[in-house]
Scaffold this motif. Structure first.
Motif, PDB file in Angstrom:
ATOM      1  N   LEU A   1     -46.099 104.967   3.995  1.00 50.93           N
ATOM      2  CA  LEU A   1     -45.858 103.369   3.511  1.00 50.93           C
ATOM      3  C   LEU A   1     -47.542 103.261   4.672  1.00 50.93           C
ATOM      4  CD1 LEU A   1     -46.216 100.524   2.486  1.00 50.93           C
ATOM      5  CD2 LEU A   1     -44.560  99.761   4.531  1.00 50.93           C
ATOM      6  N   ALA A   2     -47.115 103.866   5.652  1.00 49.65           N
ATOM      7  CA  ALA A   2     -48.099 103.645   7.193  1.00 49.65           C
ATOM      8  C   ALA A   2     -49.406 104.687   6.763  1.00 49.65           C
ATOM      9  CB  ALA A   2     -47.189 104.004   8.080  1.00 49.65           C
ATOM     10  N   LYS A   3     -49.527 105.530   6.314  1.00 52.83           N
ATOM     11  CA  LYS A   3     -50.604 106.860   5.366  1.00 52.83           C
ATOM     12  C   LYS A   3     -51.456 105.574   4.216  1.00 52.83           C
ATOM     13  CE  LYS A   3     -48.963 111.197   7.095  1.00 52.83           C
ATOM     14  NZ  LYS A   3     -48.659 112.005   6.592  1.00 52.83           N
ATOM     15  N   ARG A   4     -50.680 104.852   3.823  1.00 53.34           N
ATOM     16  CA  ARG A   4     -51.399 104.091   2.635  1.00 53.34           C
ATOM     17  C   ARG A   4     -51.892 103.226   2.952  1.00 53.34           C
ATOM     18  NH1 ARG A   4     -48.289 102.294  -2.473  1.00 53.34           N
ATOM     19  NH2 ARG A   4     -49.471 102.667  -3.265  1.00 53.34           N
ATOM     20  N   LYS A   5     -51.581 102.271   4.073  1.00 54.70           N
ATOM     21  CA  LYS A   5     -52.055 101.339   4.373  1.00 54.70           C
ATOM     22  C   LYS A   5     -53.166 101.324   5.692  1.00 54.70           C
ATOM     23  CE  LYS A   5     -47.899  98.454   5.587  1.00 54.70           C
ATOM     24  NZ  LYS A   5     -46.776  97.785   6.595  1.00 54.70           N
ATOM     25  N   ALA A   6     -53.115 102.197   5.971  1.00 55.30           N
ATOM     26  CA  ALA A   6     -54.858 103.146   6.215  1.00 55.30           C
ATOM     27  C   ALA A   6     -55.685 103.329   5.738  1.00 55.30           C
ATOM     28  CB  ALA A   6     -54.325 104.164   7.819  1.00 55.30           C
ATOM     29  N   LEU A   7     -55.334 103.766   4.795  1.00 55.39           N
ATOM     30  CA  LEU A   7     -56.398 104.416   3.658  1.00 55.39           C
ATOM     31  C   LEU A   7     -56.774 102.734   2.611  1.00 55.39           C
ATOM     32  CD1 LEU A   7     -54.331 107.673   2.076  1.00 55.39           C
ATOM     33  CD2 LEU A   7     -56.771 107.359   3.856  1.00 55.39           C
ATOM     34  N   TYR A   8     -55.639 102.309   2.806  1.00 56.62           N
ATOM     35  CA  TYR A   8     -56.649 100.869   1.882  1.00 56.62           C
ATOM     36  C   TYR A   8     -57.071  99.612   2.805  1.00 56.62           C
ATOM     37  CZ  TYR A   8     -53.297 101.779  -2.363  1.00 56.62           C
ATOM     38  OH  TYR A   8     -52.633 102.616  -3.708  1.00 56.62           O
ATOM     39  N   LYS A   9     -56.929 100.094   4.118  1.00 55.73           N
ATOM     40  CA  LYS A   9     -57.935  99.027   5.296  1.00 55.73           C
ATOM     41  C   LYS A   9     -58.946  99.788   5.237  1.00 55.73           C
ATOM     42  CE  LYS A   9     -57.851  98.369  10.376  1.00 55.73           C
ATOM     43  NZ  LYS A   9     -57.507  98.186  11.534  1.00 55.73           N
ATOM     44  N   ASP A  10     -59.327 100.881   5.415  1.00 56.07           N
ATOM     45  CA  ASP A  10     -60.549 101.606   5.117  1.00 56.07           C
ATOM     46  C   ASP A  10     -61.340 101.828   4.363  1.00 56.07           C
ATOM     47  OD1 ASP A  10     -60.436 102.205   7.538  1.00 56.07           O
ATOM     48  OD2 ASP A  10     -59.894 104.238   7.103  1.00 56.07           O
ATOM     49  N   MET A  11     -60.495 101.030   2.697  1.00 58.23           N
ATOM     50  CA  MET A  11     -61.507 100.377   0.838  1.00 58.23           C
ATOM     51  C   MET A  11     -61.287  99.278   1.196  1.00 58.23           C
ATOM     52  SD  MET A  11     -59.259  99.323  -0.801  1.00 58.23           S
ATOM     53  CE  MET A  11     -59.643  98.761  -2.922  1.00 58.23           C
ATOM     54  N   GLN A  12     -60.561  98.860   1.834  1.00 61.49           N
ATOM     55  CA  GLN A  12     -60.558  97.149   2.077  1.00 61.49           C
ATOM     56  C   GLN A  12     -62.531  97.011   2.667  1.00 61.49           C
ATOM     57  OE1 GLN A  12     -57.701  94.910   2.278  1.00 61.49           O
ATOM     58  NE2 GLN A  12     -56.287  96.968   2.410  1.00 61.49           N
ATOM     59  N   LYS A  13     -62.461  97.470   3.841  1.00 57.52           N
ATOM     60  CA  LYS A  13     -63.870  97.213   4.620  1.00 57.52           C
ATOM     61  C   LYS A  13     -64.937  97.471   4.063  1.00 57.52           C
ATOM     62  CE  LYS A  13     -64.848  97.525  10.043  1.00 57.52           C
ATOM     63  NZ  LYS A  13     -64.243  96.218  10.175  1.00 57.52           N
ATOM     64  N   ILE A  14     -65.055  99.100   3.557  1.00 56.41           N
ATOM     65  CA  ILE A  14     -66.483  99.237   2.724  1.00 56.41           C
ATOM     66  C   ILE A  14     -66.233  98.413   1.393  1.00 56.41           C
ATOM     67  CG2 ILE A  14     -67.312 101.109   0.552  1.00 56.41           C
ATOM     68  CD1 ILE A  14     -65.302 102.857   3.020  1.00 56.41           C
ATOM     69  N   VAL A  15     -65.291  97.956   0.644  1.00 54.42           N
ATOM     70  CA  VAL A  15     -65.478  97.097  -0.728  1.00 54.42           C
ATOM     71  C   VAL A  15     -66.624  95.669  -0.179  1.00 54.42           C
ATOM     72  CG1 VAL A  15     -64.502  95.835  -1.926  1.00 54.42           C
ATOM     73  CG2 VAL A  15     -63.682  98.822  -2.226  1.00 54.42           C
ATOM     74  N   VAL A  16     -65.932  95.243   0.751  1.00 48.62           N
ATOM     75  CA  VAL A  16     -65.718  93.977   1.221  1.00 48.62           C
ATOM     76  C   VAL A  16     -67.304  94.407   1.510  1.00 48.62           C
ATOM     77  CG1 VAL A  16     -65.396  92.022   2.880  1.00 48.62           C
ATOM     78  CG2 VAL A  16     -63.870  92.911   1.567  1.00 48.62           C
ATOM     79  N   ASP A  17     -67.867  94.976   2.371  1.00 51.54           N
ATOM     80  CA  ASP A  17     -69.322  95.503   3.045  1.00 51.54           C
ATOM     81  C   ASP A  17     -70.661  95.645   1.964  1.00 51.54           C
ATOM     82  OD1 ASP A  17     -70.975  95.992   4.696  1.00 51.54           O
ATOM     83  OD2 ASP A  17     -71.370  97.525   4.008  1.00 51.54           O
ATOM     84  N   ASP A  18     -69.522  96.180   0.615  1.00 48.81           N
ATOM     85  CA  ASP A  18     -71.283  96.599  -0.666  1.00 48.81           C
ATOM     86  C   ASP A  18     -70.923  95.205  -1.170  1.00 48.81           C
ATOM     87  OD1 ASP A  18     -71.014  98.512   0.371  1.00 48.81           O
ATOM     88  OD2 ASP A  18     -69.660  99.695  -1.307  1.00 48.81           O
ATOM     89  N   CYS A  19     -69.787  94.270  -1.311  1.00 51.25           N
ATOM     90  CA  CYS A  19     -69.913  92.996  -1.833  1.00 51.25           C
ATOM     91  C   CYS A  19     -70.140  93.292  -3.239  1.00 51.25           C
ATOM     92  CB  CYS A  19     -71.181  92.502  -1.124  1.00 51.25           C
ATOM     93  SG  CYS A  19     -71.121  90.085  -1.330  1.00 51.25           S
ATOM     94  N   PRO A  20     -69.559  93.978  -4.372  1.00 49.09           N
ATOM     95  CA  PRO A  20     -69.795  94.041  -5.944  1.00 49.09           C
ATOM     96  C   PRO A  20     -68.995  92.075  -5.813  1.00 49.09           C
ATOM     97  CG  PRO A  20     -67.926  95.497  -5.139  1.00 49.09           C
ATOM     98  CD  PRO A  20     -68.030  94.668  -3.698  1.00 49.09           C
ATOM     99  N   VAL A  21     -68.495  91.288  -5.093  1.00 50.01           N
ATOM    100  CA  VAL A  21     -68.239  90.467  -5.598  1.00 50.01           C
ATOM    101  C   VAL A  21     -67.659  89.666  -4.350  1.00 50.01           C
ATOM    102  CG1 VAL A  21     -66.450  91.294  -8.090  1.00 50.01           C
ATOM    103  CG2 VAL A  21     -65.590  90.609  -5.415  1.00 50.01           C
ATOM    104  N   ALA A  22     -67.869  88.595  -5.006  1.00 51.92           N
ATOM    105  CA  ALA A  22     -67.850  87.189  -3.548  1.00 51.92           C
ATOM    106  C   ALA A  22     -66.154  86.727  -3.330  1.00 51.92           C
ATOM    107  CB  ALA A  22     -68.605  86.129  -3.338  1.00 51.92           C
ATOM    108  N   PHE A  23     -65.764  87.129  -2.803  1.00 46.47           N
ATOM    109  CA  PHE A  23     -64.666  87.324  -2.436  1.00 46.47           C
ATOM    110  C   PHE A  23     -63.867  85.393  -2.330  1.00 46.47           C
ATOM    111  CE2 PHE A  23     -64.221  91.375  -1.956  1.00 46.47           C
ATOM    112  CZ  PHE A  23     -63.095  91.970  -2.678  1.00 46.47           C
TER     113      PHE A  23
END
Length: 531
Positions: A473-495
Motif C-alpha cells: 500500500l505505501a509503495k502504491r501511494k508513492a507511485l500514485y502521488k508522483d503520477m498525480q503531480k505530473i498529470v495535473v501539471d500537464d493539464c489534459p483536463v481542468a479538474f
C-alpha cells in the motif's frame, strides 16, 4: 415473520435512527420485506443492458439486478461471496480460484457453469472500456463444472474489487458466445441474466422493467417483486416526479436547490454517503491533439481562468467539494501535493502570451468550442459560465449542445471536440477507473470514457504500470502521488469538483443501500411498503 427477517428489519430500523423507518410498525416493515414494486427515477439513458461491454451508471444500475457478479463488497470494502460461494486469492497474488454456488441457473433455466465464468471474464477483459481492470488476466482455466481459476500475468491489487457488482456480470456463453461482436450483440438489449431480477421490458428513453427471479440462488431473495427504472428528460421532471410520489427513489440529486426540495418531501430521506466507491469527478477535458490545445500552457491558462470557488459556492450551492487531480479525495491514494490552479487571470494571460497567443485587434487570442453531456442543466450552466470566464483572458468560446448522449459520446470519443465538460469516476481503485483515462495505450477512438483527451506521457505510463501490480500500500501511494503531480501539471483536463452522490428515498422505502457501490449494487435487501 421469520426470525431472520425480524432481525434484519430491526437492524435496519436502528441504522436509520430517527428516520422514517423509526415510525414503521414491524408489520409494515414485514410487508415491505415480502414484495412490492420499487420505482427508480433517472435521467440516465442506457443504450443497452450488458455491462460486460459498457460502463456507466445508465447501464450498470439495471445490469446489477439482471446479472450476478462472482463477489460483493461490503460497507468496509471487504469482498464477500455472491454467485461464487467460495473464493481464494493465491499467496503470490497471481491467481483467484472461484467456486460457483450449486444449483445456480440463468433466467432461461440453463445452469451457470465455470465455462460461463471463463467466458464472462474473457469478454470483459477484451471488450470492456476499463481495459486495465482485467488487463493482467492471461488465462481462465476450468477445474470442474463449478470451479474456475483466474490466472494473472502479474499481481493485481484490485482484482477482487473488480469481481464485484456490475463490473463483472456473469453472462451466458450459450447466448453471447455465438461469434457476434459482444459490443453490438442484439441480445445486449434483451439479455438472459444470472441475477436476482429478470428483464421484462426495455424501452430505451422510457423505462426498464425487471421482475423477481424465483430461482435466484440466494434463498428468500430478492425481497421485491419488481423494479421499474423510469427515465425522465431532465432533472426538473425527475424531481417533480419524486415530489409527487411517482418514483420511490431519485437516483442522483446534484443541485443544492434540488436537494433542499427533496428534503421537504414528507418522510423522505436524502442520503449522500452511499456509493462512495464510485468517486465521481467533474472536469473540463481538452483535446490535446487539437493544434489549438497542444501546448500545455494554453490548457493551464484556461484552468487558471476558471474560478472554482465561485463555481462551487455560487453556481452549485456549496454541495460539492473541489477536485484537485485524477484521484478523488476519498481514495487512500489521493495526494493534495499538486498545483491547485487557484483563480488567477494575470497568470492565465501570461501563459497565453508565452504560448504566442497575443490579443488581436478585437482582444481575442483564440476561439474554442465547448461541449457538455446533454440533458444536464448543471453542465449547460458550466458551459455558459466558461464562455464568460474565458472571455476575460481573450478566449472566445462557442457553446455547442449535442442533441442526445450518443451524439456527444461519438464526438468526444472520436476526437471531434475541443473542450467538453465530463464526469469520470474512479470506480473504487485507480486500476479500475483512473488508469483508463491517462494511459497512452488506452487511446481508443470510438470508446467513450477511455483516454478521450488523447493524453500521452511515457513517465505517467511507467508509474501507472508499476502501481497496477504493486501490492504494498505505501509503495502504491508513492507511485500514485508522483503520477498525480505530473498529470495535473500537464493539464489534459481542468479538474473542477467531486460530485456528491446524493440519493433521495421516499418514506415507503425500507433498507436502502449504504454500501460502497450504492444503487449499482444488487438491490436484494430493498423493501417497499406503506409507511
Amino acid at each position: 415473520m421469520t426470525q431472520i427477517h425480524r432481525r434484519r428489519l430491526l437492524q435496519a430500523a436502528a441504522a436509520f435512527g430517527a428516520g422514517p423507518l423509526a415510525g414503521w410498525s414491524l408489520e409494515a416493515m414485514a410487508q415491505a420485506a415480502r414484495g412490492g414494486v420499487l420505482v427508480i427515477g433517472t435521467t440516465q439513458r442506457p443504450r443497452h443492458l450488458n455491462s460486460a461491454v459498457q460502463s456507466g451508471i445508465a447501464t450498470m444500475m439495471p445490469a446489477a439486478q439482471i446479472f450476478a457478479s462472482p463477489l460483493q463488497v461490503d460497507g468496509q470494502w471487504k469482498p464477500q461471496p455472491y454467485l461464487a460461494e467460495r473464493f481464494e486469492l493465491s499467496h503470490d497474488n497471481r491467481s483467484v480460484k472461484l467456486v460457483l454456488r450449486a444449483g445456480a441457473v440463468f433466467h432461461d433455466g440453463r445452469p451457470i457453469t465455470a465455462e460461463d465464468l471463463k467466458f464472462s471474464i474473457e469478454t470483459i477483459r477484451d471488450h470492456h472500456p476499463f481495459r486495465t481492470m482485467y488487463g493482467p488476466v492471461n488465462a481462465v482455466t476450468i477445474e470442474d463444472a463449478r470451479t474456475a481459476v483466474v490466472r494473472l500475468a502479474e499481481p493485481h491489487p484490485a482484482v477482487l474489487l473488480a469481481m464485484s457488482t456490475s463490473l463483472t456480470p456473469i453472462i451466458p456463453r450459450h447466448v453471447f458466445g455465438d461469434g457476434t461482436d459482444p459490443k453490438i450483440h442484439p441480445r445486449n438489449a434483451n439479455p438472459v441474466g444470472s441475477g436476482p431480477f429478470r428483464l421484462v421490458e426495455f424501452k430505451p428513453g422510457e423505462v426498464t422493467v425487471m421482475e423477481r427471479f424465483d430461482r435466484f440462488f440466494l434463498k428468500d431473495l430478492p425481497r421485491l417483486d419488481r423494479i421499474i427504472i423510469k427515465e425522465y428528460k431532465d432533472p426538473s421532471s425527475l424531481l417533480l416526479a419524486f415530489e409527487k410520489g411517482e418514483v420511490d427513489v431519485h437516483s442522483l440529486l446534484t443541485d443544492a436547490r434540488e436537494i433542499e426540495r427533496a428534503k421537504k418531501v414528507p418522510g423522505a430521506q436524502v442520503i449522500s454517503e452511499g456509493g462512495r466507491a464510485i468517486g465521481p469527478l467533474v472536469w473540463l477535458a481538452f483535446n490535446t491533439k487539437s493544434p489549438k490545445l497542444a501546448d500545455k500552457r494554453v490548457r493551464q491558462a484556461i484552468s487558471f481562468a476558471l474560478d472554482r470557488k465561485m463555481i462551487l459556492e455560487q453556481l452549485l450551492g456549496g454541495v460539492n467539494k473541489a477536485a484537485t487531480g485524477p484521484i478523488s479525495a476519498a481514495s487512500p491514494f489521493y495526494s493534495a501535493d499538486v498545483e491547485k490552479y487557484a483563480h488567477n487571470l494575470t497568470k492565465a494571460a501570461q501563459l497565453l502570451d508565452a504560448a504566442g497567443l497575443k490579443p488581436g485587434a478585437n482582444g481575442v487570442r483564440l476561439a474554442l468550442e465547448v461541449d457538455g453531456i446533454p440533458g444536464s442543466s448543471e453542465f449547460k450552466m458550466l458551459q455558459e459560465y466558461t464562455k464568460a470566464a474565458l472571455a476575460k483572458v481573450g478566449i472566445e468560446v462557442a457553446v455547442r449542445i449535442s442533441p442526445d448522449f450518443p451524439t456527444w459520446a461519438r464526438r468526444v470519443s472520436t476526437g471531434q471536440f475541443e473542450m467538453t465538460f465530463d464526469t469520470v469516476w474512479n470506480w473504487g481503485d485507480p486500476v479500475i477507473g483512473v488508469h483508463r483515462t491517462w494511459l497512452s495505450s488506452n487511446i481508443r477512438p470510438g470508446v467513450i470514457w477511455s483516454n478521450t483527451q488523447g493524453y500521452s506521457n511515457p513517465k505517467v505510463d511507467e508509474l501507472l504500470a508499476a502501481a497496477g501490480k504493486e501490492m504494498n500500500l505505501a509503495k502504491r501511494k508513492a507511485l500514485y502521488k508522483d503520477m498525480q503531480k505530473i498529470v495535473v501539471d500537464d493539464c489534459p483536463v481542468a479538474f473542477l469538483y467531486e460530485t456528491s452522490s446524493t440519493v433521495g428515498y421516499r418514506a415507503n422505502v425500507a433498507n436502502p443501500p449504504r454500501g460502497v457501490w450504492g444503487l449499482i449494487d444488487s438491490l436484494n435487501d430493498f423493501g417497499v411498503g406503506k409507511a
